[in-house]
Write a protein that holds these residues in place. Structure first.
Motif, PDB file in Angstrom:
ATOM      1  N   ILE A 478      -4.310   4.005  -9.566  1.00  0.00           N
ATOM      2  CA  ILE A 478      -3.450   3.392  -8.549  1.00  0.00           C
ATOM      3  C   ILE A 478      -2.998   2.012  -9.006  1.00  0.00           C
ATOM      4  O   ILE A 478      -1.825   1.635  -8.860  1.00  0.00           O
ATOM      5  N   GLU A 479      -3.926   1.260  -9.581  1.00  0.00           N
ATOM      6  CA  GLU A 479      -3.601  -0.086 -10.043  1.00  0.00           C
ATOM      7  C   GLU A 479      -2.839  -0.061 -11.371  1.00  0.00           C
ATOM      8  O   GLU A 479      -1.836  -0.757 -11.545  1.00  0.00           O
ATOM      9  N   MET A 480      -3.298   0.761 -12.309  1.00  0.00           N
ATOM     10  CA  MET A 480      -2.701   0.780 -13.640  1.00  0.00           C
ATOM     11  C   MET A 480      -1.273   1.304 -13.627  1.00  0.00           C
ATOM     12  O   MET A 480      -0.384   0.768 -14.305  1.00  0.00           O
ATOM     13  N   TYR A 481      -1.031   2.361 -12.843  1.00  0.00           N
ATOM     14  CA  TYR A 481       0.277   3.010 -12.857  1.00  0.00           C
ATOM     15  C   TYR A 481       1.136   2.629 -11.654  1.00  0.00           C
ATOM     16  O   TYR A 481       2.213   3.199 -11.455  1.00  0.00           O
ATOM     17  N   LYS A 482       0.661   1.675 -10.881  1.00  0.00           N
ATOM     18  CA  LYS A 482       1.433   1.117  -9.766  1.00  0.00           C
ATOM     19  C   LYS A 482       1.881   2.189  -8.773  1.00  0.00           C
ATOM     20  O   LYS A 482       3.033   2.221  -8.330  1.00  0.00           O
ATOM     21  N   PHE A 483       0.951   3.075  -8.400  1.00  0.00           N
ATOM     22  CA  PHE A 483       1.268   4.052  -7.374  1.00  0.00           C
ATOM     23  C   PHE A 483       1.545   3.334  -6.052  1.00  0.00           C
ATOM     24  O   PHE A 483       1.010   2.250  -5.817  1.00  0.00           O
ATOM     25  N   PRO A 484       2.350   3.912  -5.172  1.00  0.00           N
ATOM     26  CA  PRO A 484       2.694   3.238  -3.911  1.00  0.00           C
ATOM     27  C   PRO A 484       1.490   2.767  -3.102  1.00  0.00           C
ATOM     28  O   PRO A 484       1.585   1.741  -2.408  1.00  0.00           O
ATOM     29  N   LEU A 485       0.354   3.471  -3.180  1.00  0.00           N
ATOM     30  CA  LEU A 485      -0.821   3.059  -2.403  1.00  0.00           C
ATOM     31  C   LEU A 485      -1.379   1.717  -2.847  1.00  0.00           C
ATOM     32  O   LEU A 485      -2.229   1.147  -2.165  1.00  0.00           O
ATOM     33  N   VAL A 486      -0.920   1.201  -3.984  1.00  0.00           N
ATOM     34  CA  VAL A 486      -1.428  -0.087  -4.457  1.00  0.00           C
ATOM     35  C   VAL A 486      -1.134  -1.197  -3.451  1.00  0.00           C
ATOM     36  O   VAL A 486      -1.837  -2.209  -3.399  1.00  0.00           O
ATOM     37  N   ASN A 487      -0.105  -1.001  -2.633  1.00  0.00           N
ATOM     38  CA  ASN A 487       0.273  -2.002  -1.629  1.00  0.00           C
ATOM     39  C   ASN A 487      -0.296  -1.709  -0.244  1.00  0.00           C
ATOM     40  O   ASN A 487       0.004  -2.418   0.712  1.00  0.00           O
ATOM     41  N   GLU A 488      -1.107  -0.661  -0.145  1.00  0.00           N
ATOM     42  CA  GLU A 488      -1.662  -0.285   1.157  1.00  0.00           C
ATOM     43  C   GLU A 488      -2.814  -1.211   1.515  1.00  0.00           C
ATOM     44  O   GLU A 488      -3.645  -1.563   0.677  1.00  0.00           O
ATOM     45  N   ASN A 489      -2.896  -1.589   2.793  1.00  0.00           N
ATOM     46  CA  ASN A 489      -3.901  -2.561   3.232  1.00  0.00           C
ATOM     47  C   ASN A 489      -5.310  -1.978   3.253  1.00  0.00           C
ATOM     48  O   ASN A 489      -6.254  -2.573   2.741  1.00  0.00           O
ATOM     49  N   VAL A 490      -5.450  -0.773   3.848  1.00  0.00           N
ATOM     50  CA  VAL A 490      -6.769  -0.161   3.971  1.00  0.00           C
ATOM     51  C   VAL A 490      -6.693   1.310   3.554  1.00  0.00           C
ATOM     52  O   VAL A 490      -5.796   2.035   3.995  1.00  0.00           O
ATOM     53  N   ILE A 491      -7.619   1.727   2.709  1.00  0.00           N
ATOM     54  CA  ILE A 491      -7.728   3.125   2.317  1.00  0.00           C
ATOM     55  C   ILE A 491      -9.194   3.524   2.410  1.00  0.00           C
ATOM     56  O   ILE A 491     -10.058   2.848   1.846  1.00  0.00           O
ATOM     57  N   TYR A 492      -9.463   4.612   3.112  1.00  0.00           N
ATOM     58  CA  TYR A 492     -10.829   5.122   3.161  1.00  0.00           C
ATOM     59  C   TYR A 492     -11.204   5.737   1.813  1.00  0.00           C
ATOM     60  O   TYR A 492     -10.540   6.656   1.344  1.00  0.00           O
ATOM     61  N   PHE A 493     -12.278   5.234   1.206  1.00  0.00           N
ATOM     62  CA  PHE A 493     -12.775   5.797  -0.034  1.00  0.00           C
ATOM     63  C   PHE A 493     -13.904   6.790   0.211  1.00  0.00           C
ATOM     64  O   PHE A 493     -14.348   7.470  -0.705  1.00  0.00           O
TER      65      PHE A 493
END
Length: 616
Positions: A478-493
């Motif tokens: 997500i961070e390396m390839y700049k997927f859209p979720l990189v800008n999401e505030n909260v994601i359940y892991f």
């Protein structure tokens, strides 16, 4: 001892040079369809043991495409990195993820500095490169034929058009101008419909390109991009009536989704009245237009298969069949009613999964590749397979040519690939698929135990190890390839412990747990089985989740949340994940200290015995 004359040596040398040239410099033909459900192909139905998705006997036979798989390598776990047209196509030809091509969303133009596999073939190996058909990488141009300033290595692109799902084409014999028509304007077409229909016209132009290169004795690379079977679902005769006797039914996954037995993920849900689920299913299946659209989709697939057969016959008659690599694939899939969804855009196999078959006579033996691969792998793989030097090119995909060229009849290597959309990101390996999204908890599919992709294993302790592995891989991606979720505030892991299933409540027909928050249903919590199934809605679950969530790019546990409540607890998703730390509830003292004082909901969907779908 018999001596070899100098003349024989010369002839042998010439022969060896010719053989070497044939091996090192094959021709290349890529056939890419558009929005193609891979289960419409016989070779995939056979491998998936999923012969009749839309009802007993409902199938389209595809002997020509099947022959490619029979004589080459077929990939069972090949996914597009983004199941929409533009980003998928850009990644396919560049070996890069969408952010790095500039073509992140549909209709966005690909960056001019992107290097494609065609650039490399042309510049480093002197291939004559051609592109025929849909392009969809030049922004808003429509139809946008033959943009010479943006050929990206495809130097013969007269019959390349940017976008639009035109069903008919004709070319002015004097001016060379190409005209396009929607199906409703078919009477305006000057040529015969069987020549003007998109699939016929484009295959014809592709064969013309190859024929010209053969006459010049030039090695060639052709990308033949067919806009079918993407809608609108119109097809020329006789394919428009070829499947008129088939009666389509909704796939079992759709029936399960409409009944919420089990419920689909938040990113795959659509609203419907549970009491009228059966009525809605019948209305869809009895709808004449729905039946026509499904039958015509099959007709489009059948025509494509017939044209593949014609192309193979042309190569054989021209003597180039043994020296030509054939690739058959698609930009993305089409749900075709599976899970109650249509078209593309989500990480289900029928949306993100695409057919991928390579035939390379004399070099690639028949094999099934189950390793996870994606569209970013294509460019380095095809160049590696062709023996072309691509050093200095920063592909983000990997070269799978060694796997393809191996003598093994099957291959299942351990590696992870990624799929991303605006609202989700997924990691896929040879057996599992983890989906994180901006809506709801993570979903983990076990593709071996649950090939239908309807069960969430993320809350099952037996899968903790694979969850940790895929979470780690996906977070980095997500961070390396700049997927859209990189800008999401909260994601359940991980699964919030106090999170109710969204399945239909087993002992309360036509209702789900969220209904119990309404005043008229609150008394249903007095039913023990209901309160146990809906422990959060019934306010009897009060326990912090034990693992982590991602907040502003940082992994946080409930202990972290507790230490900084003002920064965290005002966010609803965090408060639901850590209700105790956020003082949203108070745990009750346990009379048995070794036992949990609360009811924990691990969010493994219930699977009632009367579930409409047959589960493994």
């Amino acid at each position: 001892m018999k001596t070899i004359s100098p003349l024989h040596l010369v002839r042998l040398s010439i022969l060896l040079q010719a053989i070497t040239a044939t091996i090192e410099q094959p021709n290349l033909v890529i056939i890419m369809t558009d929005e193609h459900n891979l289960k419409t192909l016989g070779c995939y139905r056979e491998l998936f043991n999923d012969s009749f998705v839309w009802g007993e006997g409902v199938e389209v036979k595809t002997p020509n495409i099947d022959s490619l798989a029979r004589d080459g390598a077929i990939f069972t776990n090949f996914n597009t990195v983004a199941p929409t047209c533009t980003p998928s196509r850009a990644s396919f030809i560049s070996g890069l993820y969408p952010h790095f091509t500039g073509a992140i969303l549909n209709h966005q133009a690909m960056n001019e500095d992107v290097v494609t596999f065609a650039d490399i073939l042309h510049k480093r190996a002197d291939y004559h490169t051609g592109y025929v058909g849909k392009w969809h990488l030049n922004g808003d141009e429509k139809p946008g034929f033959s943009n010479e300033e943006r050929h990206f290595g495809f130097h013969h692109n007269k019959y390349q058009f940017n976008r639009g799902h035109w069903k008919l084409f004709d070319e002015d014999a004097q001016t060379g101008e190409i005209n396009v028509y929607e199906w409703k304007h078919k009477r305006r077409v000057k040529s015969k419909i069987k020549d003007a229909y998109a699939t016929d016209f484009l295959f014809g132009k592709g064969i013309e390109f190859m024929e010209k290169q053969m006459k010049k004795e030039k090695k060639f690379a052709l990308m033949l991009s067919i806009p079918d079977p993407h809608g609108p679902n119109y097809i020329r005769p006789p394919y428009d009536t070829m499947y008129k006797n088939l009666n389509f039914t909704l796939p079992p996954t759709a029936v399960a989704a409409y009944h919420r037995k089990p419920a689909p993920p938040e990113w795959g849900q659509s609203e419907n009245d549970l009491e009228k689920a059966d009525e809605m299913i019948k209305s869809i299946e009895n709808d004449d237009q729905w039946q026509t659209d499904m039958r015509n989709y099959f007709g489009m697939v059948k025509l494509i298969d017939d044209k593949v057969g014609e192309l193979l016959s042309f190569l054989e008659k021209s003597g180039q069949d043994e020296n030509t690599i054939i690739v058959f694939t698609s930009d993305h899939g089409d749900m075709m009613g599976e899970h109650g969804r249509y078209n593309k855009g989500n990480p289900y196999q029928s949306s993100a999964g695409v057919p991928f078959i390579i035939r390379y006579p004399g070099r690639v033996t028949r094999k099934v590749i189950n390793t996870a691969h994606s569209s970013t792998d294509f460019a380095p793989t095809i160049l590696g397979l062709m023996g072309i030097d691509y050093s200095g090119i920063a592909f983000q995909g990997t070269d799978a040519s060694d796997e393809i060229l191996s003598n093994a009849t099957s291959s299942t290597l351990e590696q992870v690939r990624f799929i991303a959309g605006p609202k989700y990101a997924a990691a896929v390996d040879r057996q599992y698929k983890l989906v994180l999204s901006r809506f709801g908890p993570p979903w983990l599919f076990d593709l071996k135990e649950d090939p239908n992709e309807i069960i969430n294993y993320s809350g099952n302790p037996s899968y903790n190890g694979i969850m940790r592995k895929l979470r780690h891989e996906l977070r980095n991606a997500i961070e390396m390839y700049k997927f859209p979720l990189v800008n999401e505030n909260v994601i359940y892991f991980s699964q919030p412990l106090c999170l109710d299933s969204q399945d239909q409540i087993p002992d309360l027909s036509y209702h789900v747990c969220s209904d119990l928050t309404k005043t008229q249903y609150k008394d249903k919590c007095d039913i023990e089985s209901v309160s146990k199934f809906c422990s959060a809605a019934c306010n009897i679950c009060c326990k912090d989740s034990v693992e982590s969530l991602l907040h502003e790019g940082k992994l946080k546990t409930c202990e972290d949340v507790k230490n900084e409540p003002q920064q965290n607890c005002g966010i609803d998703q965090i408060a639901k994940f850590c209700p105790v730390a956020c003082l949203k509830c108070m745990t009750k003292p346990s009379t048995a200290p070794n036992n949990s004082p609360t009811i924990e909901n691990t969010q493994v969907p219930s699977i009632p015995t009367e579930s409409p779908i047959t589960l493994p």
